[in-house]
Design a protein around this motif. Structure first.
Motif, PDB file in Angstrom:
ATOM      1  N   VAL A   1       0.846  -1.195   0.000  1.00  0.00           N
ATOM      2  CA  VAL A   1       0.000   0.000   0.000  1.00  0.00           C
ATOM      3  C   VAL A   1       0.880   1.243   0.000  1.00  0.00           C
ATOM      4  O   VAL A   1       1.800   1.366   0.819  1.00  0.00           O
ATOM      5  CB  VAL A   1      -0.944   0.024   1.219  1.00  0.00           C
ATOM      6  N   GLU A   2       0.577   2.169  -0.914  1.00  0.00           N
ATOM      7  CA  GLU A   2       1.365   3.397  -1.084  1.00  0.00           C
ATOM      8  C   GLU A   2       0.403   4.538  -1.437  1.00  0.00           C
ATOM      9  O   GLU A   2      -0.631   4.311  -2.067  1.00  0.00           O
ATOM     10  CB  GLU A   2       2.392   3.181  -2.209  1.00  0.00           C
ATOM     11  N   GLY A   3       0.755   5.749  -1.022  1.00  0.00           N
ATOM     12  CA  GLY A   3      -0.147   6.874  -1.225  1.00  0.00           C
ATOM     13  C   GLY A   3      -0.037   7.564  -2.564  1.00  0.00           C
ATOM     14  O   GLY A   3      -0.928   8.331  -2.941  1.00  0.00           O
ATOM     15  N   GLU A   4       1.033   7.325  -3.316  1.00  0.00           N
ATOM     16  CA  GLU A   4       1.249   8.019  -4.586  1.00  0.00           C
ATOM     17  C   GLU A   4       0.922   7.115  -5.761  1.00  0.00           C
ATOM     18  O   GLU A   4       1.519   6.042  -5.927  1.00  0.00           O
ATOM     19  CB  GLU A   4       2.702   8.496  -4.678  1.00  0.00           C
ATOM     20  N   ASP A   5      -0.019   7.557  -6.594  1.00  0.00           N
ATOM     21  CA  ASP A   5      -0.482   6.737  -7.721  1.00  0.00           C
ATOM     22  C   ASP A   5       0.659   6.285  -8.629  1.00  0.00           C
ATOM     23  O   ASP A   5       0.700   5.123  -9.058  1.00  0.00           O
ATOM     24  CB  ASP A   5      -1.492   7.525  -8.562  1.00  0.00           C
ATOM     25  N   GLY A   6       1.568   7.219  -8.960  1.00  0.00           N
ATOM     26  CA  GLY A   6       2.643   6.888  -9.881  1.00  0.00           C
ATOM     27  C   GLY A   6       3.547   5.797  -9.348  1.00  0.00           C
ATOM     28  O   GLY A   6       3.967   4.900 -10.093  1.00  0.00           O
ATOM     29  N   LEU A   7       3.885   5.855  -8.058  1.00  0.00           N
ATOM     30  CA  LEU A   7       4.730   4.818  -7.464  1.00  0.00           C
ATOM     31  C   LEU A   7       4.021   3.471  -7.479  1.00  0.00           C
ATOM     32  O   LEU A   7       4.651   2.430  -7.702  1.00  0.00           O
ATOM     33  CB  LEU A   7       5.113   5.205  -6.032  1.00  0.00           C
ATOM     34  N   VAL A   8       2.731   3.472  -7.231  1.00  0.00           N
ATOM     35  CA  VAL A   8       1.973   2.213  -7.256  1.00  0.00           C
ATOM     36  C   VAL A   8       1.990   1.618  -8.662  1.00  0.00           C
ATOM     37  O   VAL A   8       2.197   0.410  -8.839  1.00  0.00           O
ATOM     38  CB  VAL A   8       0.531   2.444  -6.775  1.00  0.00           C
ATOM     39  N   ALA A   9       1.792   2.451  -9.679  1.00  0.00           N
ATOM     40  CA  ALA A   9       1.826   1.953 -11.061  1.00  0.00           C
ATOM     41  C   ALA A   9       3.186   1.364 -11.391  1.00  0.00           C
ATOM     42  O   ALA A   9       3.285   0.291 -12.006  1.00  0.00           O
ATOM     43  CB  ALA A   9       1.482   3.085 -12.030  1.00  0.00           C
ATOM     44  N   ARG A  10       4.254   2.040 -10.973  1.00  0.00           N
ATOM     45  CA  ARG A  10       5.597   1.527 -11.258  1.00  0.00           C
ATOM     46  C   ARG A  10       5.923   0.319 -10.386  1.00  0.00           C
ATOM     47  O   ARG A  10       6.688  -0.555 -10.803  1.00  0.00           O
ATOM     48  CB  ARG A  10       6.618   2.657 -11.093  1.00  0.00           C
ATOM     49  N   GLY A  11       5.327   0.255  -9.190  1.00  0.00           N
ATOM     50  CA  GLY A  11       5.498  -0.936  -8.367  1.00  0.00           C
ATOM     51  C   GLY A  11       4.880  -2.161  -9.027  1.00  0.00           C
ATOM     52  O   GLY A  11       5.472  -3.242  -9.045  1.00  0.00           O
ATOM     53  N   ARG A  12       3.688  -1.989  -9.574  1.00  0.00           N
ATOM     54  CA  ARG A  12       3.038  -3.104 -10.290  1.00  0.00           C
ATOM     55  C   ARG A  12       3.888  -3.544 -11.482  1.00  0.00           C
ATOM     56  O   ARG A  12       4.053  -4.742 -11.740  1.00  0.00           O
ATOM     57  CB  ARG A  12       1.650  -2.669 -10.765  1.00  0.00           C
ATOM     58  N   ASP A  13       4.416  -2.561 -12.204  1.00  0.00           N
ATOM     59  CA  ASP A  13       5.259  -2.877 -13.353  1.00  0.00           C
ATOM     60  C   ASP A  13       6.502  -3.651 -12.914  1.00  0.00           C
ATOM     61  O   ASP A  13       6.906  -4.624 -13.564  1.00  0.00           O
ATOM     62  CB  ASP A  13       5.656  -1.592 -14.067  1.00  0.00           C
ATOM     63  N   ASN A  14       7.102  -3.233 -11.792  1.00  0.00           N
ATOM     64  CA  ASN A  14       8.268  -3.956 -11.283  1.00  0.00           C
ATOM     65  C   ASN A  14       7.923  -5.382 -10.897  1.00  0.00           C
ATOM     66  O   ASN A  14       8.699  -6.315 -11.139  1.00  0.00           O
ATOM     67  CB  ASN A  14       8.850  -3.214 -10.075  1.00  0.00           C
ATOM     68  N   ALA A  15       6.761  -5.560 -10.285  1.00  0.00           N
ATOM     69  CA  ALA A  15       6.350  -6.917  -9.913  1.00  0.00           C
ATOM     70  C   ALA A  15       6.203  -7.795 -11.150  1.00  0.00           C
ATOM     71  O   ALA A  15       6.660  -8.953 -11.173  1.00  0.00           O
ATOM     72  CB  ALA A  15       5.036  -6.866  -9.134  1.00  0.00           C
TER      73      ALA A  15
END
Length: 442
Positions: free
Chosen positions: A321-335
Motif C-alpha cells: 500500500v502506497e499513497g502516490e499513484d505513480g509509485l503504485v503503477a511503477r510498483g506493479r510494473d516492477n512486480a
C-alpha cells in the motif's frame, strides 16, 4: 544613523555532549547552553558566537584547545562551509555509537520503551555512497562562474565547491564539469537545481529550468551526454513534466542480487540513498519476518516495491500500500517484470487517514513492514492490531517519530519492542535511520 557592527563574541568552554544534528553542546561561563558546530564531547574549545537566543547561543568552533581522541581530519576541503555534512571531524565508529545512543535515548524519553535487543549497526561504504541528491545551482557573475553544490551551513547560498566526497564518484568528482556546462547555456541564470539519480548502471541528471532551452542549449546538452555518459532529463515545471533529452535514455534501475530482484525507477522517484545499506536493510528485514508461503504480509508505504518484491520472492503473498499513484503503477510494473505479479497486490491509499473501509484493511495479516516518511506511522498503528498482525518490522528515517510510534505500539496497541538498531545510511551527517521489530505480547 547606521548601527555599528558588534565585535564577535568568543567563549571558552568544555563540550559535554552532541546535539541531534551533530553540534557540540557546552556551557558558557554564564551558565547558558551553547551549541557549537565543529566541537566534540570531551573537548575544550573556543567558540565564536553566531546567534544569541534567549534559551541558548549558537556558534562555530574557532580553536580546539584540548582535542578529543575521536577527532579526525575531515576528508572534504569544504567541510564546515558546506551544509551537507556535519560529522566528518568525528571518527566513523564514534559517529555510529553516537547515533545508536541517540536512538536509544529517544526511545526511552519519547516512547517510554527499551528494546529487548540492540541490533548491530548496519554499516556500508563511508564515501561515495549517495546516489540521490538535489544540487543547488547559482550563476554568480562576480565570481565569473556558476556554482553547483549543496547549500552552505546556515545560509541559503550555494557552497563554492569543486567536488563532493559523499556523492557517487561519477557525480561528486564532476561538479566543475557541471558548473562549466550550465555556464555555457543561455538560461544559466534561470536554472536553479540539478537533481541526481544514479542506478546500478546509469546516472540521470534532471535540470530544473525556469525558461525554455534554445536549440543551441539543447545541442550543448546533447554533446555533454555523449562526452560524459550521463542521461539528461529536462524539468520545465513540476515533477510530472520531467522528460529525457534523448529518446534512447534507458530506464534507471537497481538490483537486489540476494533476492533476484531488479527495481526500475524514474529519476525523481524516492529510492533509498545508500545502495549497500538498502541491501543490508532488506536482508535484515526478511531475517526478522521469516515469511513462509502460507503468510500474508502487509507492506505499508511500499513505494516501488523495495520490500514487497523480495518478500514475495521468498514465497509469501504481499499486500503493498502506497499513497502516490505513480509509485503504485511503477510498483506493479516492477512486480510483473520480476515475475511476481501474482504474488503482490498494490493498492493506493492515504495512510494518514482512516483506511478501515478498504477491503485490504479488513483482512488478517501475520506480518507487516512499515517504511513511513519522517512524520511516522501514527495514524495506521491502531489498525495493525485490528488486522491481527503478530510481528512488525518498522524502518524509520527519523528516530524521534519512531520513538513516538514505539510508545504507541507498546503502551496502547499490545506489542513489545523486540529489537532496534541504527542503519548508517548517511555517514558523516547527523542524520540517523533505524530499524525496529515489534511483536504482539503473548
Amino acid at each position: 544613523m547606521a548601527r555599528r557592527k558588534q565585535a564577535p563574541v568568543e567563549m571558552e568552554m568544555d563540550i559535554r555532549d552532541l546535539a541531534h544534528d551533530g553540534r557540540g553542546v557546552g556551557q558558557a561561563e554564564s551558565g547558558k547552553t551553547v551549541f557549537a558546530h565543529g566541537a566534540l564531547p570531551g573537548e575544550r574549545v573556543v567558540v565564536r558566537r553566531e546567534k544569541k537566543r534567549r534559551e541558548l547561543d549558537e556558534g562555530v568552533t574557532e580553536t580546539v584547545l584540548r582535542p578529543s581522541e575521536e577527532r579526525v581530519e575531515p576528508r572534504c576541503t569544504f567541510f564546515g562551509q558546506c551544509g551537507g555534512c556535519s560529522l566528518q571531524h568525528l571518527a566513523p565508529d564514534a559517529q555510529r555509537r553516537y547515533k545508536q545512543r541517540m536512538l536509544l535515548e529517544q526511545l526511552r524519553r519519547l516512547g517510554g520503551v527499551d528494546p529487548e535487543q540492540v541490533l548491530p549497526t548496519l554499516e556500508g561504504p563511508e564515501w561515495g555512497y549517495r546516489r540521490r541528491a538535489r544540487l543547488g545551482v547559482k550563476d554568480v557573475p562576480r565570481k565569473g562562474r556558476v556554482l553547483v553544490g549543496f547549500r552552505e551551513r546556515r545560509t541559503p547560498y550555494i557552497t563554492d565547491m569543486t567536488r563532493c566526497e559523499v556523492l557517487v564518484p561519477q557525480v561528486g568528482e564532476r561538479l566543475e564539469a557541471l558548473s562549466e556546462l550550465v555556464g555555457k547555456l543561455s538560461v544559466r541564470a534561470r536554472l536553479p537545481q540539478i537533481e541526481v539519480a544514479a542506478g546500478d548502471d546509469d546516472t540521470a541528471l534532471v535540470l530544473r529550468h525556469l525558461d525554455p532551452f534554445t536549440p543551441d542549449d539543447l545541442g550543448i546538452l546533447r554533446d555533454f551526454e555523449r562526452e560524459t555518459g550521463f542521461w539528461i532529463h529536462l524539468q520545465p515545471k513540476g515533477p510530472d513534466t520531467v522528460r529525457p533529452l534523448s529518446e534512447s535514455a534507458p530506464a534507471l534501475s537497481y538490483r537486489l542480487p540476494a533476492h533476484d530482484v531488479e527495481i526500475r525507477f524514474r529519476p525523481t522517484d524516492f529510492i533509498q540513498i545508500n545502495r549497500d545499506i538498502n541491501r543490508a536493510m532488506i536482508d535484515q528485514a526478511l531475517e526478522w519476518l521469516a515469511p513462509t508461503p502460507d503468510d500474508e504480509v502487509l507492506d505499508l508505504f511500499s513505494g516501488l516495491g523495495n520490500f514487497a518484491l523480495p518478500i514475495a520472492r521468498a514465497g509469501a503473498r504481499v499486500t503493498a500500500v502506497e499513497g502516490e499513484d505513480g509509485l503504485v503503477a511503477r510498483g506493479r510494473d516492477n512486480a510483473e517484470r520480476n515475475g511476481l505479479g501474482e504474488r503482490v497486490d498494490f493498492h493506493v491509499a492515504n495512510l494518514f487517514e482512516d483506511v478501515s473501509v478498504f477491503p485490504w484493511a479488513q483482512r488478517d495479516y501475520r506480518l507487516a513492514v512499515l517504511d513511513p516518511p519522517r512524520s511516522g506511522a501514527h495514524e495506521i498503528i491502531p489498525r495493525l492490531a485490528a488486522m491481527g498482525v503478530e510481528r512488525i518490522v518498522y524502518v524509520s528515517c527519523h528516530p524521534a517519530t519512531l520513538a513516538r510510534d514505539a510508545g504507541q505500539l507498546v503502551n496502547e496497541a499490545g506489542y513489545h519492542l523486540k529489537a532496534a538498531g541504527i542503519m548508517d545510511m548517511f555517514p558523516h551527517t547527523g542524520h540517523a535511520e533505524a530499524m525496529a521489530v515489534f511483536e504482539r505480547k503473548g
